[in-house]
Design an enzyme around this catalytic site. Sequence first.
Site, PDB file in Angstrom:
ATOM      1  N   HIS A  99       1.029  -0.976   0.047  1.00 15.60           N
ATOM      2  CA  HIS A  99       0.075   0.065  -0.103  1.00 15.60           C
ATOM      3  C   HIS A  99       0.894   1.165  -0.136  1.00 15.60           C
ATOM      4  O   HIS A  99       2.081   1.169   0.490  1.00 15.60           O
ATOM      5  CB  HIS A  99      -0.731   0.031   1.433  1.00 15.60           C
ATOM      6  CG  HIS A  99      -1.780  -0.856   1.597  1.00 15.60           C
ATOM      7  ND1 HIS A  99      -1.223  -2.161   2.240  1.00 15.60           N
ATOM      8  CD2 HIS A  99      -3.021  -1.177   1.546  1.00 15.60           C
ATOM      9  CE1 HIS A  99      -2.484  -2.964   2.269  1.00 15.60           C
ATOM     10  NE2 HIS A  99      -3.406  -2.621   1.930  1.00 15.60           N
ATOM     11  N   ASP A 102       2.513   1.907   3.334  1.00 14.24           N
ATOM     12  CA  ASP A 102       3.372   0.967   4.045  1.00 14.24           C
ATOM     13  C   ASP A 102       4.687   1.415   3.601  1.00 14.24           C
ATOM     14  O   ASP A 102       5.725   1.226   4.328  1.00 14.24           O
ATOM     15  CB  ASP A 102       3.172  -0.200   3.277  1.00 14.24           C
ATOM     16  CG  ASP A 102       1.767  -1.029   3.342  1.00 14.24           C
ATOM     17  OD1 ASP A 102       0.935  -0.639   4.199  1.00 14.24           O
ATOM     18  OD2 ASP A 102       1.414  -1.745   2.264  1.00 14.24           O
TER      19      ASP A 102
HETATM   20  C1  XUL Z   1      -7.341  -6.365   4.564  1.00 15.05           C
HETATM   21  C2  XUL Z   1      -6.535  -6.841   3.416  1.00 15.05           C
HETATM   22  C3  XUL Z   1      -5.673  -5.808   2.898  1.00 15.05           C
HETATM   23  C4  XUL Z   1      -5.741  -5.828   1.494  1.00 15.05           C
HETATM   24  C5  XUL Z   1      -5.044  -4.801   0.493  1.00 15.05           C
HETATM   25  O1  XUL Z   1      -7.974  -7.353   5.229  1.00 15.05           O
HETATM   26  O2  XUL Z   1      -6.617  -8.186   2.951  1.00 15.05           O
HETATM   27  O3  XUL Z   1      -4.600  -5.721   3.324  1.00 15.05           O
HETATM   28  O4  XUL Z   1      -5.071  -7.087   0.936  1.00 15.05           O
HETATM   29  O5  XUL Z   1      -5.255  -3.588   0.902  1.00 15.05           O
END
Ligand code: XUL
Length: 440
Positions: A99, A102
């Site tokens: 993300h 992150d």
């Molecule tokens: C949350 C989840 C996230 C997604 C990406 O449950 O799985 O980490 O994979 O936003």
Amino acid sequence: MTYFKGIDKINYEGPRSHNPFAFKHYNPDEKLGNKTVEEHLRFSVAYWHTFTADGADPFGAGTMQRPWDHLTGMDQAKARVEAAFELFEKLNVPYFCFHDVDVAPEGSSLKETFQNLDEIVAMIQNYMKTSKTKLLWNTANMFTHPRFVHGAATSSNADVYAYAAAKVKKGLEVGKELGGENYVFWGGREGYETLLNTNLKLELDNLAKFYHMALDYAKEIGFDAQFLIEPKPKEPTTHQYDFDVSTATAFLYQYGLQDDFKFNIEANHATLAGHTFEHELRFARTSGMLGSVDANQGDTLLGWDTDEFPTDLYSTVLAMYEILKNDGLGRGGLNFDAKVRRGSFELNDLVHAHIAGMDSFAIGLKVAHKMIEDNFFENIVDERYKTFKSGIGKKIVSGTTNFKELENHALELGDINNVSGQLERIKAQINQYLLSVNEL
Ligand code: XUL
Ligand code: CO
């Protein structure tokens, strides 16, 4: 600087090895059918769980001991990139995912946030020049910051909607820069808590428009990644809009998005929805929309998203069966959206966790591959549905009968003869396959 001190590259040593820093089953170069094991599994490390999260839970502070903990802000972000590429290389993984938040800290304005991101992305890009590890997908975090309290693309506040659009626009640019194979939309706070204050229709319409604008922009900048929706039924909202594959499929069809999206299926999200992992994979596969996988597992005793590293071999076998029958994941991969337990706070635990997950999926792959060679499930299903191969059954399948003919058929029947589904025998045979994995 070396972060994972004393740990060399993790090699395959075979099932009898007792070296905790070796693969026992994951042999990336081994050929299975027309692909290598590495090409089949396409493993990815999730940046957020492995390098960013600190082990905090709703009841207590973080516990993780990380050699970048003494740093803050951009210095910490840079140290994490160094550590990340060191671990990618040591694990020999082909992919990673992240993300935006992150990898780079948020600034005091959106502009500064983007500047931070640009600086780190340039650093990542530099590492990628000499690393084999590529970007499986990136995404925008639109759930952590308080501004997203009412959602992002389904927020009740148009300014938040615009802010979210800016983040995704940037995410698409970053994805293009780093050669990302996919771009993920996990619903985050796209859902609602109560209908008492919610305009559900407006929120869904806005969400669909958001996706259309994202597709338009990706096309405009020539970013040809596969777009993925990651369903989840609840957490953080009570009612997530992308509840499961079926619900999200209906949404995509309703808004004319079905040709441009596939699914990123997460095991623990499937079980939160009251499904099995393989149920979600099968539904996505059946409609040609199986794109990628967030490989983890939940805890059967807990009702929330525990994101454990996958070690349940039964589940990896059934998941790999779906993936092989899908002819692989295409541009997708098996991303470890999984975190070490709060009590597993040492740096080495990160390595052990990935080895465990990679070995578990390698076993799943080998067993599922053998079962397909043997036509194991195909024979069971062929036999079970054989009444649809001739006579009235064949007519049902070809759509050449009607209620009158079916009634005549029924009236002429004597006692109807059903046969056993043989579930226990099937499970025992799967156990036999699993127990013979070392001979495969
Ligand atoms: C949350 C989840 C996230 C997604 C990406 O449950 O799985 O980490 O994979 O936003
Ligand atoms: Co996920």
